[in-house]
Scaffold this active site. Structure first.
Site, mmCIF file in Angstrom:
data_model
loop_
_atom_site.group_PDB
_atom_site.id
_atom_site.type_symbol
_atom_site.label_atom_id
_atom_site.label_comp_id
_atom_site.label_asym_id
_atom_site.label_seq_id
_atom_site.Cartn_x
_atom_site.Cartn_y
_atom_site.Cartn_z
ATOM 1 C CB THR A 119 -0.889 0.021 1.263
ATOM 2 O OG1 THR A 119 -1.648 -1.187 1.298
ATOM 3 C CG2 THR A 119 -1.833 1.214 1.254
ATOM 4 C CE LYS A 142 -37.773 15.975 14.070
ATOM 5 N NZ LYS A 142 -38.711 14.901 13.801
ATOM 6 C CE LYS A 194 -5.260 -0.975 1.582
ATOM 7 N NZ LYS A 194 -5.548 -2.210 2.232
HETATM 8 P P1 NAD Z 1 6.057 -6.030 7.056
HETATM 9 O O1 NAD Z 1 6.838 -4.868 7.579
HETATM 10 O O2 NAD Z 1 5.649 -7.120 7.991
HETATM 11 O O3 NAD Z 1 6.840 -6.702 5.834
HETATM 12 C C1 NAD Z 1 7.637 -6.001 4.920
HETATM 13 C C2 NAD Z 1 8.861 -6.839 4.621
HETATM 14 O O4 NAD Z 1 9.630 -6.166 3.618
HETATM 15 C C3 NAD Z 1 9.783 -7.041 5.830
HETATM 16 O O5 NAD Z 1 9.970 -8.421 6.050
HETATM 17 C C4 NAD Z 1 11.082 -6.314 5.412
HETATM 18 O O6 NAD Z 1 12.251 -6.960 5.911
HETATM 19 C C5 NAD Z 1 10.994 -6.394 3.909
HETATM 20 N N1 NAD Z 1 11.796 -5.391 3.227
HETATM 21 C C6 NAD Z 1 11.892 -4.054 3.495
HETATM 22 N N2 NAD Z 1 12.721 -3.464 2.622
HETATM 23 C C7 NAD Z 1 13.185 -4.437 1.792
HETATM 24 C C8 NAD Z 1 14.062 -4.435 0.672
HETATM 25 N N3 NAD Z 1 14.664 -3.329 0.253
HETATM 26 N N4 NAD Z 1 14.281 -5.624 0.057
HETATM 27 C C9 NAD Z 1 13.678 -6.750 0.476
HETATM 28 N N5 NAD Z 1 12.841 -6.809 1.524
HETATM 29 C C10 NAD Z 1 12.582 -5.663 2.179
HETATM 30 O O7 NAD Z 1 4.758 -5.385 6.366
HETATM 31 P P2 NAD Z 1 3.380 -6.146 6.003
HETATM 32 O O8 NAD Z 1 2.436 -6.074 7.164
HETATM 33 O O9 NAD Z 1 3.686 -7.464 5.372
HETATM 34 O O10 NAD Z 1 2.781 -5.147 4.900
HETATM 35 C C11 NAD Z 1 3.300 -5.091 3.591
HETATM 36 C C12 NAD Z 1 2.472 -4.096 2.790
HETATM 37 O O11 NAD Z 1 1.106 -4.536 2.769
HETATM 38 C C13 NAD Z 1 2.455 -2.683 3.402
HETATM 39 O O12 NAD Z 1 2.506 -1.742 2.357
HETATM 40 C C14 NAD Z 1 1.133 -2.626 4.146
HETATM 41 O O13 NAD Z 1 0.621 -1.312 4.235
HETATM 42 C C15 NAD Z 1 0.253 -3.511 3.266
HETATM 43 N N6 NAD Z 1 -0.880 -4.175 3.961
HETATM 44 C C16 NAD Z 1 -0.696 -4.748 5.196
HETATM 45 C C17 NAD Z 1 -1.770 -5.372 5.820
HETATM 46 C C18 NAD Z 1 -1.612 -6.025 7.174
HETATM 47 O O14 NAD Z 1 -2.641 -6.395 7.776
HETATM 48 N N7 NAD Z 1 -0.397 -6.213 7.687
HETATM 49 C C19 NAD Z 1 -3.032 -5.410 5.179
HETATM 50 C C20 NAD Z 1 -3.173 -4.851 3.897
HETATM 51 C C21 NAD Z 1 -2.076 -4.234 3.293
#
Ligand code: NAD
Length: 293
Positions: free
Chosen positions: A94, A239, A169
Site C-alpha cells: 500500500t 433534524k 484502496k
Molecule cells: P512487514 O513490515 O511485515 O513486511 C515487509 C517486509 O519487507 C519485511 O519483512 C522487510 O524486511 C521487507 N523489506 C523491506 N525493505 C526491503 C528491501 N529493500 N528488500 C527486500 N525486503 C525488504 O509489512 P506487512 O504487514 O507485510 O505489509 C506489507 C504491505 O502490505 C504494506 O505496504 C502494508 O501497508 C500492506 N498491507 C498490510 C496489511 C496487514 O494487515 N499487515 C493489510 C493490507 C495491506
C-alpha cells in the site's frame, strides 16, 4: 508453472509467497530479514541472496514492501533495470498514488508490463489465499495480472490504469475508517443513553443505520438514480443529527463526526436542498450543486 520472484516476506508477504509455492509455482524469495527467509524456505520457496538474483529469468515479479520509499528503491534500483523484458511486475504494497503512477510509468517506459495491486484482507487473508486485489494497469495486461494473483486471491478487480489500484484502496479505506468511526460514535451515544448494545446492534443492522450508494448508476433503486427525490430528506437527516447532538451534549458523549455531519447537512439545507435525499450531499462535496437544479 511459472517462475515467480517474491520480494518482501513480512507479515503479508510470507503467506502470499507460501500460497504461490503451494499452487506449484517456482518461487524465488528475497527479504532483508534472515528470519523471514527461513520461514519462506520452510513454506516451499527457494531463497535468493538478493532481489537481483531472485528476479533473474522470473516471469512474474511480486513486491510486498512496507511503504512507497522501499518500493521506489527496489523497483527503480533493482527490478526495472534487471527484470527480464517479458516479465510482469506487480507491487502489492500500500503506497502513495503518485508513487505508484510514476513507477508504473517508469516500468512502461522500460518496456515492462507492470501493475499496482494493493490488497484488502489482512494477514489472515494472506495466509488463507483469500485477499481482495485492486489493480491498476493497462487493460491489455489485466488478464495476466489476474492469473498471476489467482493463488493468493478471493477476488481480483481491475480499477483502472497505473495507480488506480492504490486510489481504490485509499478511497475504500477512508470510507471504512469514517464508517467505523460513525458506528463507534453511535454505540458510544447508545451506551450513554442507556441502550443495550446487543439490542442497538439488532436494530441498526436491520433498519436504516447503513448507507446506500450516493453515486448515480451502481444501485438502480437508490435515490441517486431518481434525481435524489424520495428517500430520506436532507432536512429530516439534519433534524435527527441535531437531536443526536442535543442528546450527546446532555449525556456527555463525544460525537465529533456527528457534529461535523450536522454542520455539513445544515450547510446543504441552508443552500436550499433540504427537500433532496440526504445522499445528494455528494454533489455539495463534489462542488457540483448545479447537477441538482
Ligand atoms: P512487514 O513490515 O511485515 O513486511 C515487509 C517486509 O519487507 C519485511 O519483512 C522487510 O524486511 C521487507 N523489506 C523491506 N525493505 C526491503 C528491501 N529493500 N528488500 C527486500 N525486503 C525488504 O509489512 P506487512 O504487514 O507485510 O505489509 C506489507 C504491505 O502490505 C504494506 O505496504 C502494508 O501497508 C500492506 N498491507 C498490510 C496489511 C496487514 O494487515 N499487515 C493489510 C493490507 C495491506
Amino acid at each position: 508453472m511459472s517462475r515467480i520472484a517474491f520480494i518482501g516476506l513480512g507479515a503479508m508477504g510470507a503467506g502470499m509467497a507460501a500460497n504461490q509455492a503451494k499452487a506449484g509455482h517456482e518461487v524465488r524469495a528475497f527479504d532483508l530479514s534472515a528470519a523471514a527467509l527461513e520461514k519462506a524456505a520452510g513454506a516451499g520457496c527457494r531463497i535468493a541472496s538478493s532481489t537481483v538474483e531472485a528476479i533473474k529469468d522470473a516471469e512474474i515479479v511480486i513486491t510486498m514492501l512496507p511503504a512507497g520509499a522501499q518500493v521506489r528503491e527496489v523497483w527503480s534500483g533493482e527490478v526495472i533495470p534487471n527484470a527480464s523484458p517479458t516479465a510482469l511486475i506487480i507491487d502489492c504494497s500500500t503506497i502513495e498514488v503518485a508513487t505508484a503512477r510514476s513507477l508504473g510509468g517508469a516500468a512502461s517506459a522500460a518496456g515492462l508490463a507492470a501493475a499496482d495491486a494493493p490488497v484488502s484482507g489482512g494477514i489472515m487473508g494472506a495466509e488463507a489465499g483469500t485477499l481482495a486485489f485492486m489493480v491498476g494497469c493497462e487493460e491489455a495486461i489485466f488478464p495476466r495480472v489476474e492469473l498471476a494473483l489467482g493463488p493468493m486471491a478471493k477476488v481480483v478487480i481491475h480499477a483502472g490504469g497505473a495507480g488506480a489500484g492504490q486510489a481504490a484502496k485509499i478511497c475504500n479505506n477512508m470510507l471504512l475508517g469514517i464508517s467505523m468511526a460513525g458506528v463507534c460514535e453511535a454505540f458510544a451515544l447508545a451506551e450513554k443513553l442507556g441502550l443495550d448494545a446487543q439490542r442497538f446492534f439488532d436494530i441498526a443492522s436491520k433498519s436504516s443505520g447503513q448507507t446506500y450508494c450516493p453515486w448515480p448508476g451502481p444501485v438502480p433503486s437508490a435515490p441517486s438514480n431518481h434525481a435524489y427525490e424520495g428517500g430520506f430528506l436532507t432536512r429530516l437527516m439534519l433534524k435527527d443529527l441535531k437531536l443526536s447532538q442535543q442528546a450527546a451534549a446532555n449525556s456527555g458523549a463525544a460525537t465529533p463526526l456527528g457534529a461535523h455531519a450536522a454542520a455539513l447537512y445544515a450547510l446543504f439545507d441552508g443552500l436550499g436542498y433540504g427537500g433532496k435525499d440526504f445522499s445528494a450531499l455528494l454533489q455539495l462535496v463534489r462542488g457540483r450543486l448545479s447537477e441538482l437544479n
